[in-house]
Design an enzyme around this catalytic site. Structure first.
Site, PDB file in Angstrom:
ATOM      1  N   GLU A 142       0.814  -1.216   0.000  1.00  0.00           N
ATOM      2  CA  GLU A 142       0.000   0.000   0.000  1.00  0.00           C
ATOM      3  C   GLU A 142       0.847   1.264   0.000  1.00  0.00           C
ATOM      4  O   GLU A 142       1.929   1.292   0.569  1.00  0.00           O
ATOM      5  CB  GLU A 142      -0.828   0.055   1.286  1.00  0.00           C
ATOM      6  CG  GLU A 142      -1.814  -1.051   1.404  1.00  0.00           C
ATOM      7  CD  GLU A 142      -2.360  -1.173   2.815  1.00  0.00           C
ATOM      8  OE1 GLU A 142      -2.524  -0.146   3.492  1.00  0.00           O
ATOM      9  OE2 GLU A 142      -2.622  -2.310   3.225  1.00  0.00           O
ATOM     10  N   CYS A 196       3.186   8.289   1.604  1.00  0.00           N
ATOM     11  CA  CYS A 196       3.608   7.383   2.669  1.00  0.00           C
ATOM     12  C   CYS A 196       3.811   6.022   2.018  1.00  0.00           C
ATOM     13  O   CYS A 196       2.867   5.426   1.504  1.00  0.00           O
ATOM     14  CB  CYS A 196       2.512   7.322   3.724  1.00  0.00           C
ATOM     15  SG  CYS A 196       2.849   6.126   5.014  1.00  0.00           S
ATOM     16  N   CYS A 237       5.567  -7.481   7.798  1.00  0.00           N
ATOM     17  CA  CYS A 237       6.536  -6.974   8.768  1.00  0.00           C
ATOM     18  C   CYS A 237       6.750  -8.051   9.818  1.00  0.00           C
ATOM     19  O   CYS A 237       5.828  -8.793  10.146  1.00  0.00           O
ATOM     20  CB  CYS A 237       5.972  -5.712   9.426  1.00  0.00           C
ATOM     21  SG  CYS A 237       7.087  -4.941  10.624  1.00  0.00           S
ATOM     22  N   CYS A 293       4.303  -5.753  16.410  1.00  0.00           N
ATOM     23  CA  CYS A 293       3.645  -4.795  17.313  1.00  0.00           C
ATOM     24  C   CYS A 293       2.176  -5.182  17.520  1.00  0.00           C
ATOM     25  O   CYS A 293       1.474  -5.526  16.567  1.00  0.00           O
ATOM     26  CB  CYS A 293       3.745  -3.373  16.774  1.00  0.00           C
ATOM     27  SG  CYS A 293       5.445  -2.786  16.654  1.00  0.00           S
ATOM     28  N   CYS A 342      -0.726  -3.336  15.385  1.00  0.00           N
ATOM     29  CA  CYS A 342      -0.497  -3.009  13.980  1.00  0.00           C
ATOM     30  C   CYS A 342      -1.015  -4.092  13.037  1.00  0.00           C
ATOM     31  O   CYS A 342      -0.778  -5.281  13.250  1.00  0.00           O
ATOM     32  CB  CYS A 342       0.999  -2.792  13.763  1.00  0.00           C
ATOM     33  SG  CYS A 342       1.390  -2.280  12.086  1.00  0.00           S
ATOM     34  N   GLY A 374       5.846  -2.299   6.914  1.00  0.00           N
ATOM     35  CA  GLY A 374       7.244  -2.724   7.032  1.00  0.00           C
ATOM     36  C   GLY A 374       8.066  -1.880   7.978  1.00  0.00           C
ATOM     37  O   GLY A 374       7.657  -0.798   8.387  1.00  0.00           O
ATOM     38  N   GLU A 375       9.224  -2.419   8.345  1.00  0.00           N
ATOM     39  CA  GLU A 375      10.167  -1.711   9.202  1.00  0.00           C
ATOM     40  C   GLU A 375      11.349  -1.314   8.311  1.00  0.00           C
ATOM     41  O   GLU A 375      12.169  -2.155   7.929  1.00  0.00           O
ATOM     42  CB  GLU A 375      10.603  -2.628  10.351  1.00  0.00           C
ATOM     43  CG  GLU A 375      11.822  -2.164  11.129  1.00  0.00           C
ATOM     44  CD  GLU A 375      11.745  -0.706  11.616  1.00  0.00           C
ATOM     45  OE1 GLU A 375      10.719  -0.287  12.168  1.00  0.00           O
ATOM     46  OE2 GLU A 375      12.740   0.018  11.409  1.00  0.00           O
ATOM     47  N   SER A 380      10.419   6.282   9.693  1.00  0.00           N
ATOM     48  CA  SER A 380       9.906   5.884  11.004  1.00  0.00           C
ATOM     49  C   SER A 380      10.400   4.481  11.344  1.00  0.00           C
ATOM     50  O   SER A 380      10.343   3.573  10.522  1.00  0.00           O
ATOM     51  CB  SER A 380       8.376   5.907  10.968  1.00  0.00           C
ATOM     52  OG  SER A 380       7.848   5.568  12.219  1.00  0.00           O
ATOM     53  N   SER A 440       8.972   5.155  16.794  1.00  0.00           N
ATOM     54  CA  SER A 440       7.687   4.715  17.337  1.00  0.00           C
ATOM     55  C   SER A 440       7.914   4.289  18.774  1.00  0.00           C
ATOM     56  O   SER A 440       8.404   3.200  19.027  1.00  0.00           O
ATOM     57  CB  SER A 440       7.143   3.552  16.506  1.00  0.00           C
ATOM     58  OG  SER A 440       6.916   4.002  15.188  1.00  0.00           O
ATOM     59  N   LEU A 441       7.574   5.165  19.687  1.00  0.00           N
ATOM     60  CA  LEU A 441       7.850   4.906  21.101  1.00  0.00           C
ATOM     61  C   LEU A 441       6.660   4.176  21.726  1.00  0.00           C
ATOM     62  O   LEU A 441       6.806   3.075  22.251  1.00  0.00           O
ATOM     63  CB  LEU A 441       8.134   6.234  21.804  1.00  0.00           C
ATOM     64  CG  LEU A 441       8.622   6.149  23.248  1.00  0.00           C
ATOM     65  CD1 LEU A 441       9.947   5.408  23.336  1.00  0.00           C
ATOM     66  CD2 LEU A 441       8.762   7.554  23.848  1.00  0.00           C
ATOM     67  N   HIS A 442       5.516   4.793  21.685  1.00  0.00           N
ATOM     68  CA  HIS A 442       4.243   4.216  22.128  1.00  0.00           C
ATOM     69  C   HIS A 442       4.152   3.894  23.610  1.00  0.00           C
ATOM     70  O   HIS A 442       3.064   3.570  24.098  1.00  0.00           O
ATOM     71  CB  HIS A 442       3.866   2.975  21.297  1.00  0.00           C
ATOM     72  CG  HIS A 442       3.765   3.236  19.829  1.00  0.00           C
ATOM     73  ND1 HIS A 442       3.108   4.331  19.311  1.00  0.00           N
ATOM     74  CD2 HIS A 442       4.239   2.567  18.747  1.00  0.00           C
ATOM     75  CE1 HIS A 442       3.187   4.316  17.985  1.00  0.00           C
ATOM     76  NE2 HIS A 442       3.872   3.266  17.619  1.00  0.00           N
ATOM     77  N   ASN A 468      -5.586   3.721  15.731  1.00  0.00           N
ATOM     78  CA  ASN A 468      -6.553   3.340  14.709  1.00  0.00           C
ATOM     79  C   ASN A 468      -7.030   1.940  15.052  1.00  0.00           C
ATOM     80  O   ASN A 468      -6.208   1.032  15.182  1.00  0.00           O
ATOM     81  CB  ASN A 468      -5.886   3.300  13.327  1.00  0.00           C
ATOM     82  CG  ASN A 468      -5.972   4.644  12.638  1.00  0.00           C
ATOM     83  OD1 ASN A 468      -7.037   5.228  12.513  1.00  0.00           O
ATOM     84  ND2 ASN A 468      -4.827   5.136  12.214  1.00  0.00           N
ATOM     85  N   CYS A 507      -1.902   1.736   8.425  1.00  0.00           N
ATOM     86  CA  CYS A 507      -1.019   0.765   7.751  1.00  0.00           C
ATOM     87  C   CYS A 507      -1.569  -0.633   7.691  1.00  0.00           C
ATOM     88  O   CYS A 507      -1.993  -1.183   8.682  1.00  0.00           O
ATOM     89  CB  CYS A 507       0.308   0.552   8.444  1.00  0.00           C
ATOM     90  SG  CYS A 507       0.923   1.738   9.494  1.00  0.00           S
TER      91      CYS A 507
END
Ligand code: SAH
Length: 348
Positions: A96, A109, A116, A120, A123, A163-164, A195, A218-220, A294, A337
């Site tokens: 995407e 983006c 991935c 997480c 995600c 993806g990372e 990111s 990406s801390l979260h 999301n 994502c």
């Protein structure tokens, strides 16, 4: 590009590499510039390159492939004009890309991997694991095709799709060099954000390159207990190691880090979490970018309440941490994502 052909992917070559290869074939160097410009404008065959003589086009076609993405789906948000594309890759996989329209320009983006492997908990991209890395040329084509399909110029790129990116380091780096070229997409490094979920060694490797791109982490969650619950990567690189890497990155590049923080109801959105974040970040110049989670139906986690987000923002601001709340663009088209690709995979 894994399309089953043995020909070399010409779109993954930097102009100077192409010049060297053409020289080895006995062709003049200026041809490389011509070809690179055609590729940057989206040419998918040598026959489109009308300023090259036919025998030359045939010679090139024998040696090189021009892999191109083809559109599977396009969704346009009725709310804010955000466009989401699902592309088919040459081997049948899909990824995407999202086009976001801001006052200061259009940003795409892009995805950096098919799936991935970071796992997480919130995600959608990681649900089926990683299938493969994207090539530099595929990432470049996400930018080119999206611009063409949307009929707009592209002013910025963020590597925040599926993806990372730092788990596909070499291809991502090559992509950055390609997309940055003035003869091609001409996206300045300062208009590129990358990111990462926090791969410490790769952050250090990136720091050594002194690129002027924006690094988002990406801390979260600000503490190991909460973060490990949301992000398995934290069990390898804990928050202390991550903050230290961010500091080294800032020292090496002079670029401030932006921390992404998706607010998950009753998991990372309490005053206690805000206070730990303040202790960690106050005075560092770091910036926190909040987003309400999301909702992804497979994941079972809920977004924080609006008033919880507001209270969290106030607490951080009062504590001396700069924070913004990210607008949710494209919420009516599943722009988070991995959601479109998941939808496609569920179809019979
Ligand atoms: N792998 C990279 C980049 C891809 S994800 C990374 O981890 O940073 C881009 C951003 O979206 C990351 O900050 C990611 O944590 C966040 N994200 C993923 N799923 C989300 C969801 N359901 N709601 C809100 N943000 C999400």
């Amino acid at each position: 590009m894994p399309d089953g052909s043995s020909k070399k992917d010409i779109k993954a070559l930097l102009p100077e590499e192409l010049t060297a290869e053409l020289a080895a074939m006995g062709l003049p160097g200026y041809r490389a510039g011509q070809i690179f410009r055609w590729l940057g404008r989206g040419a998918c065959s040598f026959d489109e390159m009308s300023d090259l003589a036919k025998p030359l086009r045939e010679q090139l076609a024998r040696a090189y492939a021009i892999p191109c993405l083809t559109m599977l789906r396009r969704q346009v948000s009725a709310k804010d004009g955000t466009e989401k594309y699902l592309w088919r890759l040459p081997d049948g996989e899909s990824v995407e890309t999202v086009l976001m329209r801001y006052r200061h320009g259009n940003t795409v983006c892009i995805s950096s991997q098919v799936g991935c492997r970071m796992g997480c908990a919130f995600c959608a991209s990681t649900i089926g694991g990683k299938v493969r890395d994207l090539t530099a040329s595929e990432m470049l084509d996400e930018v080119i095709r999206t611009g063409l399909a949307a009929g707009t110029g592209i002013d910025g790129v963020v590597l925040m799709g599926i993806g990372e990116p730092l788990d596909n380091f070499d291809n991502v780096l090559r992509f950055l060099r390609l997309v940055n070229r003035p003869e091609g997409a001409n996206i300045g490094m300062r208009h590129i954000s990358l990111s990462t979920c926090g791969l410490v060694e790769a952050i250090d490797k990136l720091a050594d390159l002194h690129l002027q791109l924006t690094l988002s982490v990406s801390l979260h969650a600000p503490d190991d207990e909460t973060r490990s619950q949301l992000m398995p990567v934290n069990r390898v690189y804990g928050v202390d190691a991550l903050y230290a890497a961010c500091e080294r990155y800032f020292k090496a590049t002079g670029r401030r880090i932006s921390f992404e923080y998706a607010m998950v109801r009753d998991v990372n959105d309490t005053p206690r979490h805000a206070d730990i974040l303040i202790r960690r970040l106050r005075g560092t110049g770091a910036h926190v970018n909040l987003i309400r989670l999301n909702y992804v139906s497979e994941r079972g986690l809920l977004p924080s309440e609006e008033q919880t987000v507001r209270a969290f923002v106030r607490r951080l601001t009062d504590g001396g941490v700069t924070v913004t709340v990210r607008r949710r663009l494209g919420s009516d088209i599943d722009a988070a994502c991995g959601q479109l690709r998941r939808g496609e995979m569920r179809k019979p």
